[in-house]
Write a protein that holds these residues in place. Structure first.
Motif, mmCIF file in Angstrom:
data_model
loop_
_atom_site.group_PDB
_atom_site.id
_atom_site.type_symbol
_atom_site.label_atom_id
_atom_site.label_comp_id
_atom_site.label_asym_id
_atom_site.label_seq_id
_atom_site.Cartn_x
_atom_site.Cartn_y
_atom_site.Cartn_z
ATOM 1 N N GLU A 69 0.831 -1.210 0.000
ATOM 2 C CA GLU A 69 0.000 0.000 0.000
ATOM 3 C C GLU A 69 0.860 1.253 0.000
ATOM 4 O O GLU A 69 0.638 2.193 -0.777
ATOM 5 N N SER A 70 1.878 1.277 0.857
ATOM 6 C CA SER A 70 2.730 2.455 0.959
ATOM 7 C C SER A 70 3.553 2.654 -0.314
ATOM 8 O O SER A 70 3.695 3.778 -0.807
ATOM 9 N N ARG A 73 1.741 4.403 -3.152
ATOM 10 C CA ARG A 73 1.288 5.786 -3.014
ATOM 11 C C ARG A 73 2.268 6.748 -3.689
ATOM 12 O O ARG A 73 3.454 6.777 -3.362
ATOM 13 N N CYS A 76 0.628 13.607 -4.003
ATOM 14 C CA CYS A 76 -0.640 14.214 -4.397
ATOM 15 C C CYS A 76 -0.367 15.333 -5.412
ATOM 16 O O CYS A 76 0.324 16.307 -5.096
ATOM 17 N N GLN A 197 -1.124 5.383 10.694
ATOM 18 C CA GLN A 197 -0.414 5.578 9.432
ATOM 19 C C GLN A 197 0.876 4.766 9.392
ATOM 20 O O GLN A 197 1.208 4.158 8.361
ATOM 21 N N ARG A 393 6.914 8.858 2.925
ATOM 22 C CA ARG A 393 5.815 7.889 2.856
ATOM 23 C C ARG A 393 4.667 8.316 3.763
ATOM 24 O O ARG A 393 3.490 8.168 3.420
ATOM 25 N N ARG A 396 2.729 11.167 2.102
ATOM 26 C CA ARG A 396 1.914 10.681 0.985
ATOM 27 C C ARG A 396 0.626 10.036 1.483
ATOM 28 O O ARG A 396 -0.437 10.181 0.874
ATOM 29 N N HIS A 397 0.726 9.321 2.597
ATOM 30 C CA HIS A 397 -0.474 8.722 3.190
ATOM 31 C C HIS A 397 -1.418 9.818 3.673
ATOM 32 O O HIS A 397 -2.624 9.782 3.391
ATOM 33 N N CYS A 400 -3.733 11.816 1.192
ATOM 34 C CA CYS A 400 -4.920 11.164 0.642
ATOM 35 C C CYS A 400 -5.924 10.729 1.699
ATOM 36 O O CYS A 400 -7.039 10.338 1.346
ATOM 37 N N CYS A 401 -5.541 10.781 2.975
ATOM 38 C CA CYS A 401 -6.401 10.198 4.006
ATOM 39 C C CYS A 401 -6.924 11.210 5.033
ATOM 40 O O CYS A 401 -8.111 11.233 5.315
#
Length: 552
Positions: A69-70, A73, A76, A197, A393, A396-397, A400-401
């Motif tokens: 998942e990481s 990503r 953005c 996260q 990382r 980036r999480h 989007c979250c």
């Protein structure tokens, strides 16, 4: 800190290595001039670190531990576009940033303490000060404000607002001075949000990932991992917390088949200071040993430190029952512990057990800090420190979250800890809190000595935090052997409730709830109740113990 360097086989004179100081922060800021950071300005720690942070080795790389998942990503694209807003004369039709004239809040006013006068009475009186946050304060070129409501109420970068990123970067370097060069900070939605996260960055359900933690661990952390499909396994503890030999034993003898198919863990989650729930604090030597085991097995460390600044002097009771913890410093006091609350900022900082981050030569530690336990829990503002690769990382999480913590919360925290108090004032606040929690800890320990049957109940005086872990001897229960530990625990819990005291069951904190209890424990806290109520609560707990164990 003094080191001796060796040159051509001989020892050179002892030297004091240079590192960031409070005076150095002021000088750097004066030289840099007024920070200009408009709405959604990008920033990172490299903009604010001192020259002393460089000239060190870089961190190791950690792609081999990242989740799919990481790794999937990317940055953005809308956030990346914001960098063009700094171009002079740029008119934006690109970003969805509402115009601040349509924000309905024009100003906020706060009444706050003036260091070192931190009590409520002093704050209410003439020693308190009123500060106001206006919508357009930062537009005044002659003003001191660099962060206002027009910025804080709008969208921002997920790394955090530049003024607060600058402050946490300076604070981290001042206190921890990470021993590698490419470390960075990023703001978080408190430590719980940061943990969620971090788990998703390093752990994959699909590949059967698991993590290690203390055998009794923060229940919310366990509940955060469970829905992600991440197995949690406990490591044995003693009065100083995590036992490194037990950690090495677990990792060296890992058998996936015996562990339900779980892969050998690559992450350790630990609370080294005032651990929740046990209150245990790892000494410097203990932290070094834990770190060495993690190096041996290539385990990445999540260092959760909400109670780090609530470290306390040794407890000395009237009956000679004393705190046996050591902070690893040779400061002339028995057991390496601080004999009295620090009177200067330098003494306070020197008294703190060095963090795992401060001994992290590999960049294998993600440290989580928070304002929750030391300023206000409802701010939901904290920060992480880790290598640039890991922080990238993390950002980036967030992009989007959750997009990072509330802009208004960041603004309020900046106004308080940076613009009003400054680093020195904030450290004096932490010194004040340490005195407050030391007094509360001493109150609950004195009450335990007075009201609890010592042949039934034992404890280790906490050296940090806000929790006291009570161990009860189940062998002395009238039906010992005929009933389980869980049944005795439940009986004692509801007897406490009937007598008007709430203490938390130790079984609720088991890292592995399907395994048998290793003992009978209750967690108590001295954080919230008044000192008189603390004593009354312990008296009620003692009465419950006597009733359940047939001592009434």
């Amino acid at each position: 800190m003094v080191v001796v360097v060796e040159q051509n086989g001989t020892h050179a004179a002892a030297i004091t290595p240079k590192r960031l100081t409070l005076d150095g922060i002021g000088a750097r800021r004066a030289k840099a001039g007024r920070l200009v950071a408009s709405t959604a300005s990008y920033s990172d720690s490299d903009m604010f670190k001192s020259p002393y942070a460089y000239g060190k080795p870089k961190a190791k790389r950690w792609e081999h531990l990242f989740s799919q998942e990481s790794l999937a990503r990317g940055p953005c694209v809308l956030k990346q576009a914001a960098k063009y807003l700094k171009q002079p004369g740029m008119i934006s039709l690109g970003g969805g940033l509402p115009a601040p004239e349509n924000f309905p809040i024009d100003s906020l006013s706060l009444r706050v303490p003036t260091p070192p006068y931190f009590t409520e009475a002093e704050t209410h009186g003439p020693l308190g000060q009123d500060i106001t946050i206006g919508k357009y304060d930062a537009r005044n070129p002659d003003g001191e404000s660099v962060f206002d409501l027009s910025i804080g109420m709008n969208y921002g970068q997920s790394v955090g607002a530049a003024p607060l990123v600058r402050w946490v970067t300076e604070h981290t370097e001042l206190v921890n001075a990470p021993p590698y060069s490419d470390w960075r900070c990023a703001l978080t939605v408190g430590s719980t949000g940061a943990l969620e996260q971090a788990l998703r960055i390093f752990c994959d359900r699909a590949r059967g990932d698991s993590i290690l933690t203390e055998e009794f661990s923060f229940s919310t952390a366990l509940e955060t991992a469970l829905p992600l499909g991440i197995r949690v396994f406990g490591v044995g503890m003693d009065g100083e917390g995590l036992v490194p030999e037990r950690l090495d034993e677990v990792l060296s003898n890992w058998d996936p088949a015996a562990r339900g198919g779980a892969r050998k863990p690559t992450v350790l989650y630990t609370v080294p200071s005032g651990q929740n729930p046990t209150g245990a604090t790892q000494s410097l030597q203990r932290r070094r040993e834990v770190y060495k085991v993690c190096q041996k097995h290539d385990v990445y460390i999540f260092e959760d430190e909400p109670y780090y600044y609530l470290q306390m002097p040794a407890y000395n009771s009237s009956n000679g029952h004393a705190n046996g913890h050591t902070n690893g410093h040779t400061n002339g006091h028995a057991n390496g512990a601080v004999a009295l609350p620090a009177e200067t900022i330098e003494e306070f900082l020197e008294s703190l057990v060095p963090s795992l981050l401060s001994i992290d030569t590999d960049g294998r530690v993600l440290r989580m800090d928070s304002f929750s336990k030391v300023v206000v829990p409802g701010s939901r503002v904290g920060w992480i420190t880790a290598s640039e690769e890991v922080v990238d990382r993390f950002i980036r999480h967030a992009e989007c979250c959750n997009q990072g913590p509330s802009g208004i919360s960041q603004l309020v925290m900046h106004k308080l800890v940076d613009e009003t108090w400054g680093h020195e004032g904030y450290l004096r606040w932490l010194m004040h809190l340490r005195r407050e929690y030391t007094r509360r800890r001493d109150t609950i320990l004195a009450a335990c000595e007075k009201y609890l049957p010592r042949d039934l109940v034992s404890w280790v005086p906490p050296a940090a935090g806000m929790f006291l872990w009570l161990q009860i001897d189940p062998a002395q229960h009238p039906r010992a052997g005929a009933v389980s530990l869980l049944e005795i625990e439940e009986q004692l819990f509801f007897t406490c409730i009937a007598k008007g005291v709430l203490a938390t069951r130790g079984s609720w904190f088991r890292a592995e709830p399907d395994r048998p209890l290793s003992g009978l424990f209750f967690r108590t806290t001295f954080a919230a109740a008044s000192e008189s109520n603390i004593a009354a609560a312990v008296e009620r707990f003692g009465a419950a113990v006597r009733e359940v164990f047939g001592r009434s």
